[in-house]
Design an enzyme around this catalytic site. Structure first.
Site, PDB file in Angstrom:
ATOM      1  N   ARG A   1       6.140 -28.021 -19.053  1.00  0.00           N
ATOM      2  CA  ARG A   1       6.337 -26.585 -18.836  1.00  0.00           C
ATOM      3  C   ARG A   1       6.223 -25.748 -20.099  1.00  0.00           C
ATOM      4  O   ARG A   1       5.528 -24.726 -20.118  1.00  0.00           O
ATOM      5  CB  ARG A   1       7.739 -26.303 -18.245  1.00  0.00           C
ATOM      6  CG  ARG A   1       7.840 -26.370 -16.775  1.00  0.00           C
ATOM      7  CD  ARG A   1       9.182 -26.928 -16.398  1.00  0.00           C
ATOM      8  NE  ARG A   1       9.278 -28.276 -16.908  1.00  0.00           N
ATOM      9  CZ  ARG A   1       8.785 -29.336 -16.270  1.00  0.00           C
ATOM     10  NH1 ARG A   1       8.269 -29.200 -15.086  1.00  0.00           N
ATOM     11  NH2 ARG A   1       8.843 -30.557 -16.790  1.00  0.00           N
ATOM     12  N   THR A   2       6.925 -26.139 -21.141  1.00  0.00           N
ATOM     13  CA  THR A   2       7.006 -25.247 -22.306  1.00  0.00           C
ATOM     14  C   THR A   2       5.627 -25.081 -22.946  1.00  0.00           C
ATOM     15  O   THR A   2       5.179 -23.963 -23.200  1.00  0.00           O
ATOM     16  CB  THR A   2       8.033 -25.787 -23.319  1.00  0.00           C
ATOM     17  OG1 THR A   2       9.232 -26.089 -22.604  1.00  0.00           O
ATOM     18  CG2 THR A   2       8.331 -24.770 -24.398  1.00  0.00           C
TER      19      THR A   2
ATOM     20  N   ARG B   1       7.785 -27.696 -31.049  1.00  0.00           N
ATOM     21  CA  ARG B   1       8.840 -28.555 -30.471  1.00  0.00           C
ATOM     22  C   ARG B   1       8.923 -29.806 -31.326  1.00  0.00           C
ATOM     23  O   ARG B   1       7.898 -30.394 -31.697  1.00  0.00           O
ATOM     24  CB  ARG B   1       8.509 -28.929 -29.031  1.00  0.00           C
ATOM     25  CG  ARG B   1       9.416 -30.041 -28.506  1.00  0.00           C
ATOM     26  CD  ARG B   1       9.277 -30.282 -27.054  1.00  0.00           C
ATOM     27  NE  ARG B   1       9.846 -29.193 -26.274  1.00  0.00           N
ATOM     28  CZ  ARG B   1      10.012 -29.223 -24.952  1.00  0.00           C
ATOM     29  NH1 ARG B   1       9.640 -30.289 -24.263  1.00  0.00           N
ATOM     30  NH2 ARG B   1      10.545 -28.205 -24.313  1.00  0.00           N
TER      31      ARG B   1
ATOM     32  N   HIS C   1      16.930 -24.319 -27.329  1.00  0.00           N
ATOM     33  CA  HIS C   1      15.653 -24.137 -26.622  1.00  0.00           C
ATOM     34  C   HIS C   1      15.607 -22.667 -26.193  1.00  0.00           C
ATOM     35  O   HIS C   1      15.734 -22.345 -25.009  1.00  0.00           O
ATOM     36  CB  HIS C   1      15.608 -25.093 -25.419  1.00  0.00           C
ATOM     37  CG  HIS C   1      14.265 -25.261 -24.784  1.00  0.00           C
ATOM     38  ND1 HIS C   1      13.179 -24.437 -25.050  1.00  0.00           N
ATOM     39  CD2 HIS C   1      13.825 -26.170 -23.864  1.00  0.00           C
ATOM     40  CE1 HIS C   1      12.154 -24.834 -24.330  1.00  0.00           C
ATOM     41  NE2 HIS C   1      12.515 -25.888 -23.607  1.00  0.00           N
TER      42      HIS C   1
ATOM     43  N   LYS D   1       0.432 -39.716 -40.103  1.00  0.00           N
ATOM     44  CA  LYS D   1       0.088 -40.225 -41.439  1.00  0.00           C
ATOM     45  C   LYS D   1       1.174 -39.878 -42.453  1.00  0.00           C
ATOM     46  O   LYS D   1       1.007 -40.102 -43.643  1.00  0.00           O
ATOM     47  CB  LYS D   1      -1.231 -39.606 -41.898  1.00  0.00           C
ATOM     48  CG  LYS D   1      -2.405 -39.876 -40.993  1.00  0.00           C
ATOM     49  CD  LYS D   1      -3.629 -39.115 -41.518  1.00  0.00           C
ATOM     50  CE  LYS D   1      -4.635 -38.846 -40.420  1.00  0.00           C
ATOM     51  NZ  LYS D   1      -5.536 -37.744 -40.775  1.00  0.00           N
TER      52      LYS D   1
END
Ligand code: CP
Length: 304
Positions: free
Chosen positions: A51-52, A101, A129, A80
């Site tokens: 969703r986000t 995120r 959030h 890396k």
């Protein structure tokens, strides 16, 4: 330049403006279909999302802009060993705004320190959030007609649930809000939420293990998933994962105008038989996420 790391980075007045703009977009989406032409949104997702990430991307595309980014740490140079600070320095020269995120609490804040474009926290570990919170507030305001005088129940994983922490923080600023916090002992809200948000602001709240007892008192029930990815111990997860399951029988004890929200994804905590109940608004809530992110992108890019 403004970054959005916590839901309280917007004042109540700014938040109300954001929600008003979101409602304007709902009423007339075509008016905004070209306002971000030539602008780019970077989505830097070090942790899975449906969703986000997709609603951020849909939001920018709906505004006439473009998107770029990565959907896992493995597909970026983080694999890396590149730091978030170096990544955002580089991405700042590729995009106009970024949503990040990360599984580590505070990573979006660190990014904001090194960024020359607005940074939006799209979820950091068990912490915050904010754009889910803005989505939740828009859902409640639009469907309930108010953000004050509400009894809100949170049920499930209140310890690791960043959507819960963010929404408690945001709702605590509105008048006559009370909370019923429904969880097993192991998944109670963290001490800092109880002390620094609830007790510090004299917010009325009770903690209980019984969803059944709470049901008749609630205006809003916010269900959450017990999050396997936050547990250190698989045995604890298995013991707790199905502790609350909302079904038709429990819904029968609720008010006729109670709303059920859930940030999703859902696993077992809401039986699918509840989906057809008009009080179950979690899929509509996911749709509101696009409108509120459109409004947020416009505000941060100072387009409105
Ligand atoms: N609500 C939410 O954050 O969903 P995703 O994890 O799918 O983005």
């Amino acid at each position: 330049m403004k970054h959005i790391i916590s839901p309280t980075d917007l004042t109540v007045s700014e938040l109300n403006e954001l929600l008003d703009l979101s409602e304007e977009i709902i009423a007339n989406p075509r008016k905004f279909s070209d306002v971000c032409r030539g602008k780019k949104l970077a989505t830097l997702f070090y942790e899975p999302s449906t969703r986000t990430r997709l609603s951020f991307e849909a939001a920018m595309l709906n505004l006439g802009g473009s998107v770029l980014g990565f959907s896992s740490a493995d597909s970026s140079s983080a694999a890396k060993g590149e730091s978030v600070a170096d990544t955002i320095r580089v991405v700042s020269s590729y995009a106009d705004i970024c949503a990040i995120r990360h599984p580590k609490e505070g990573a979006p804040y660190v990014a904001s320190l090194y960024s020359s474009i607005p940074v939006i926290n799209a979820g950091d570990g068990g912490h915050n959030h904010p754009t889910q919170t803005f989505t939740d507030l828009l859902t409640i305001k639009n469907l309930k007609g108010r953000l004050n005088n509400l009894c809100v129940g949170f049920c499930g994983d209140l310890k690791f649930g960043r959507t819960v922490h963010s929404l408690i923080n945001a709702l605590a600023r509105y008048e006559n809000i009370s909370f019923i916090l429904i969880s097993p002992e192991e998944l109670r809200v963290p001490e800092y939420i109880r002390k620094e948000v609830l007790e510090a602001n004299n917010i009325q709240f009770e903690e209980t293990t019984s969803l059944e007892n709470a049901m008749p008192k609630l205006d809003i029930l916010y269900m959450t998933r017990v999050q396997r990815e936050r547990f250190f111990n698989e045995e604890d997860y298995i013991r707790l994962k199905d502790i609350y399951i909302l079904d038709e029988k429990k819904m029968a004890a609720a008010r006729t105008d109670m709303l059920v929200l859930h940030p999703l994804p859902r696993v077992n905590e809401i039986a699918t038989e509840v989906d057809s109940d008009p009080r179950a608004v979690y899929f509509k809530q996911a749709q509101y996420g696009v409108y509120v992110r459109m409004a947020l992108i416009m505000k941060l890019l100072e387009i409105v």
